[in-house]
Enzyme design. Structure first.
Site, PDB file in Angstrom:
ATOM      1  N   ASP A 318       3.263  -0.805   1.722  1.00  0.00           N
ATOM      2  CA  ASP A 318       3.539  -1.152   0.643  1.00  0.00           C
ATOM      3  C   ASP A 318       1.853  -1.655   0.015  1.00  0.00           C
ATOM      4  O   ASP A 318       0.779  -1.710   1.595  1.00  0.00           O
ATOM      5  CB  ASP A 318       3.852  -2.266   0.292  1.00  0.00           C
ATOM      6  CG  ASP A 318       5.464  -2.528  -0.372  1.00  0.00           C
ATOM      7  OD1 ASP A 318       5.298  -1.691  -0.834  1.00  0.00           O
ATOM      8  OD2 ASP A 318       6.002  -3.443  -0.159  1.00  0.00           O
ATOM      9  N   LYS A 319       0.839  -1.674  -1.445  1.00  0.00           N
ATOM     10  CA  LYS A 319      -0.155  -2.258  -1.617  1.00  0.00           C
ATOM     11  C   LYS A 319      -0.066  -3.498  -1.308  1.00  0.00           C
ATOM     12  O   LYS A 319      -0.582  -4.051  -0.629  1.00  0.00           O
ATOM     13  CB  LYS A 319      -0.647  -1.462  -2.638  1.00  0.00           C
ATOM     14  CG  LYS A 319      -2.393  -1.896  -3.665  1.00  0.00           C
ATOM     15  CD  LYS A 319      -2.164  -1.028  -4.347  1.00  0.00           C
ATOM     16  CE  LYS A 319      -1.678  -2.543  -5.676  1.00  0.00           C
ATOM     17  NZ  LYS A 319      -2.219  -3.499  -5.592  1.00  0.00           N
TER      18      LYS A 319
END
Length: 837
Positions: A318-319
């Site tokens: 995930d960012k």
């Protein structure tokens, strides 16, 4: 006064006000003192597991195929009046049971400690204030807040809020989430998918409608790579041992040996050769490693995932909040239609809720010059953000009595609400595109003049989530460890590429919706495109599952990070599902590894520790197979060739004693760090073990020749001679097996391994020198010869081992070069350039 218990069925029919009276509570919740009193009445909010007493568990180690074989050997010793044998065999039986019980106890304690760290949390109102607490401390009458991602901790009745979408599939089998409103009941163990509501706890623990709470640490479904490897090694050794024993029994029976004594010896030899303790030793090794990982802020919920982590070669990350700080800051406000910047900010703040602890809401409220100005407004209703509506909306009342609505959310959604014409849309979209190119997200803001009046678009709030200071370095470390990192984000391509550039990732970012949104079942290049991508933008939860599955189909061991309830399917599908810091209960329930510190740096350290744990397990497997080959083949061949027992039953039992103590310390061994992902290579393990074992067999036969034809020892002395040789060589084999190179090089073995081996070697040496009525003593010059010979032969065994490893490494490099050449010729040129699709 005690409160009478109420079933959730009765609570469903009872009006909220009356139910609160029956439970003697209010919308301000219980006091802390009253909660403690009710816990004494109702007990903790958990299902007590059916526990087995320690004595019954201990006695269980005397029941099963292997204990039966040892017990049969003890009975045969009684029949032939071998009292010393009988005493030692019974002691061995008790020792094995004690070791097995201790190992299981240690592993159980480790897993229990990890589960406690994953305890379900809840937001409860006590003494009029909201505070987080363990779900096990909830009691009937408590007021709790439920929101998207929560596992509902008890049977409850919804008493305030607009709506809650609840997934009850694990409990009722319903495939679709059920919509819940004020006055409806929700059940323990179901998952809140969307919305936010306040609920009244009605029943807890064993009294809940379904009779159980959610179990956060689920058992393994399909067999892991670890379980398959243990079964393969175990089957190989069992078949080898039983085959050799069968040959031995047949040959000796034809020679007229005593059937009872032969059977006793065969049973003991088989027990000593079969890796009875291997699953337990490997499990304890992983449990010790899991406890070490927990100190690094990485909590393992499934022990087998430690081994999967060691082999992970792709990480989908995930960012937001993982690679970035998840601390949004508001940039320069872009106003629209003469709206003032402060008005846009105030409207956005009114459409926010501070107690939700939402990053966007906190950023907006925190930007106000005078946050106290919000006190001039009363919040009448609030609609929290959900992935479908993509906005928050509030109905508020100013101090003068004027009511209106405020909203903030995805600019396209807010523009649709305000009904902007195409010219105005283009103007706003140009601003959004310009900000997106700089890596900034945007929020649209709108309000009405009257509660049912038209919406007016006020402006755009730019939001920027800066990368974590350690993210670029962490990604570089992961790549150095042979792990390909692929960024997964719901943001658009422009933002994803901007962030990928800052983090040192490649620019081959794919649009997940275009890549996976269409029916591409006939597209043979889909998995190749996913494999070649550096990241994915505009990702929806269902895309994550597809990305993981495609990479697994290509033979990768895949890690996936996530924090939301919608990430659960992908976390469950991944070989290593990682719930990042701050993840929802549902995400943590589906994950194999839960990070309690922000960022991914802890994950890289966890991978390093997992690879060290794997090396310990690999070393044990090599040692165990080597010892079985070394003892079984030598004993069987020596009896067939020379027609006498080269080692007695008592000596085999004593060897088991002397070998078991040092081998248990392998869980604490120091190991090297493999530069790349590691997996079980059974061909290499068996080849290395076979060469080491057969080298040991040759050494034992040469020693037997020296004892018989050079030293002219008696048969009892020869047996003691061989016993000490096997004891000393066995411990040296452990040190040889723990490394792939020269065994005297760093990393050196852990002190506990060295001292336990020296202590047991000393015991074996004293036994050989003095006998103590158990075995025939031999002279110290024979003992010195054995020690010197065994040390020299350890170097020879080590040389043979390194030759095998060198052969496999060379073959592996040739194979990799061949694959690279094939890949270069077969891969389309467009793929080499990192094209975007």
């Amino acid at each position: 006064m005690d409160v009478n218990p109420i079933s959730i069925k009765d609570a469903q029919k009872t009006p909220i006000e009356k139910l609160m009276q029956q439970l003697d509570t209010s919308d301000q919740g219980l006091s802390a003192d009253e909660a403690r009193r009710r816990m004494a009445q109702f007990g903790t909010n958990e299902i007590s597991e059916k526990s087995t007493s320690a004595l019954v568990k201990f006695l269980g180690f005397f029941w099963g195929p292997i204990p039966w074989m040892i017990e049969a050997a003890a009975i045969l010793s009684l029949v032939v009046h071998h009292w010393v044998d009988f005493g030692i065999i019974v002691t061995l039986l008790a020792f094995n049971a004690a070791v097995g019980f201790w190992q299981e106890h240690q592993a159980g304690n480790a897993v229990a400690a990890l589960k406690n760290k994953l305890a379900l949390k809840s937001r409860v109102r006590r003494d009029g204030a909201w505070k987080p607490t363990d779900a096990r401390e909830l009691v009937p009458g408590d007021i709790i807040r439920l929101r998207a991602g929560d596992i509902i901790p008890a049977d409850a009745k919804l008493i305030d809020g607009d709506y809650l979408s609840v997934d009850q599939s694990a409990l009722t089998g319903e495939s679709l989430p059920a919509g819940k409103e004020k006055g409806d009941s929700v059940y323990s163990g179901s998952i809140a998918r969307q919305g936010e509501m306040v609920a009244l706890v009605v029943t807890t623990g064993a009294q809940t409608y379904f009779g159980r709470t959610a179990k956060l640490v689920a058992g393994a479904g399909k067999p892991s790579h670890f379980q398959k490897a243990v079964l393969q090694i175990g089957d190989y050794l069992i078949y080898l041992s039983l085959g050799l024993v069968a040959v031995l029994v047949l040959v000796q029976l034809f020679r007229g040996s005593s059937f009872t004594e032969l059977l006793q010896f065969a049973l003991i030899l088989t027990v000593a050769s079969i890796p009875v303790a291997m699953p337990a030793v490997l499990s304890v090794t992983m449990a010790v490693g899991a406890m070490a990982l927990s100190k690094m802020k990485a909590i393992v919920s499934r022990l087998e995932s430690v081994e999967e982590m060691a082999g992970m070669d792709v990480l989908c990350s995930d960012k937001t909040g993982t690679l970035t700080q998840n601390r949004l800051t508001v940039g320069d406000v872009m106003t629209f239609d003469t709206a003032e910047a402060e008005t846009v900010l105030m409207t956005a703040a009114l459409a926010s809720k501070a107690e939700n602890d939402d990053s966007i809401d906190s950023a907006v409220i925190g930007t106000l010059e005078n946050p106290g100005a919000l006190d001039s407004y009363d919040l009448l209703s609030f609609m929290p953000f959900d992935p479908v509506g993509k906005r928050t909306e509030a109905t508020v009342r100013a101090r003068g009595g004027h009511r209106f609505k405020a909203a903030k959310g995805a600019p396209q959604v807010i523009m649709d609400m305000a009904g902007l014409d195409s010219q105005r849309r283009r103007k706003v979209q140009a601003v959004i595109d310009d900000l997106a190119a700089k890596g900034q997200r945007t929020l649209g803001v709108a309000r009405t003049r009257e509660p049912d009046g038209p919406w007016k678009f006020l402006g755009i709030l730019p939001l920027f989530d800066p990368p974590r200071e350690d993210s670029a370095e962490t990604i570089a470390q992961a790549k150095a460890h042979g792990i390909a990192v692929k960024m997964v984000t719901g943001d658009n391509l422009a933002i994803a590429r901007e962030m990928a550039g800052k983090l040192g990732l490649g620019q081959a970012i794919q649009d997940a919706d275009r890549l996976l949104g269409e029916d591409r079942s006939a597209d043979g290049n889909l998995t190749a495109r996913i494999e070649a991508a550096d990241g994915f933008a505009q990702v929806f939860p269902e895309h994550k599952h597809g990305i993981v599955k495609a990479l697994q189909d290509k033979g990768h061991i895949v890690g996936m990070t996530g924090d939301g309830v919608n990430d659960a399917p992908a976390l469950k599908q991944a070989d290593v599902g990682v719930a990042v810091s701050g993840a929802t209960d549902a995400a943590r329930a589906a994950a194999d590894l839960v990070l309690t510190a922000p960022g991914l740096s802890v994950l890289v350290r966890a991978v390093e520790e997992a690879r060290r744990i794997f090396e310990r397990m690999n070393s044990y497997a090599v040692y165990r197979i080597t010892e079985t080959i070394r003892i079984m083949i030598f004993v069987v061949l020596a009896m067939i060739v020379f027609n006498f027992y080269p080692i007695t039953a008592i000596m085999i039992i004593l060897l088991a004693f002397l070998n078991d103590v040092p081998i248990m310390t392998i869980a604490y061994d120091r190991t090297g760090l493999d530069p790349g992902p590691v997996r079980w290579d059974m061909h290499r393990i068996i080849a290395v073990s076979a060469v080491m074992g057969l080298t040991g067999v040759a050494g034992s036969f040469l020693m037997l020749y020296i004892a018989l034809d050079v030293l002219h020892l008696t048969i009892p002395q020869v047996q003691t001679y061989i016993f000490l040789k096997m004891a000393v060589s066995g411990h040296l084999t452990l040190f040889v097996a723990r490394s792939k190179g020269f065994f005297l090089k760093k990393p050196y073995p852990a002190p506990v391994m060295v001292w336990s081996a020296l202590a047991t070697k000393l015991i074996g040496t004293l036994l050989a020198a003095y006998g103590f009525g158990l075995i025939a003593p031999i002279h110290w010059r024979e003992i010195s010869l054995i020690w010197g010979y065994s040390i020299v032969w350890a170097f020879l065994t080590d040389w043979a081992k390194t030759l095998v490893y060198r052969h496999f490494n060379l073959r592996s490099r040739h194979h990799e070069q061949f694959l690279k050449t094939v890949h270069h010729h077969l891969t389309p040129h467009s793929m080499h350039g990192g094209a975007h699709f």
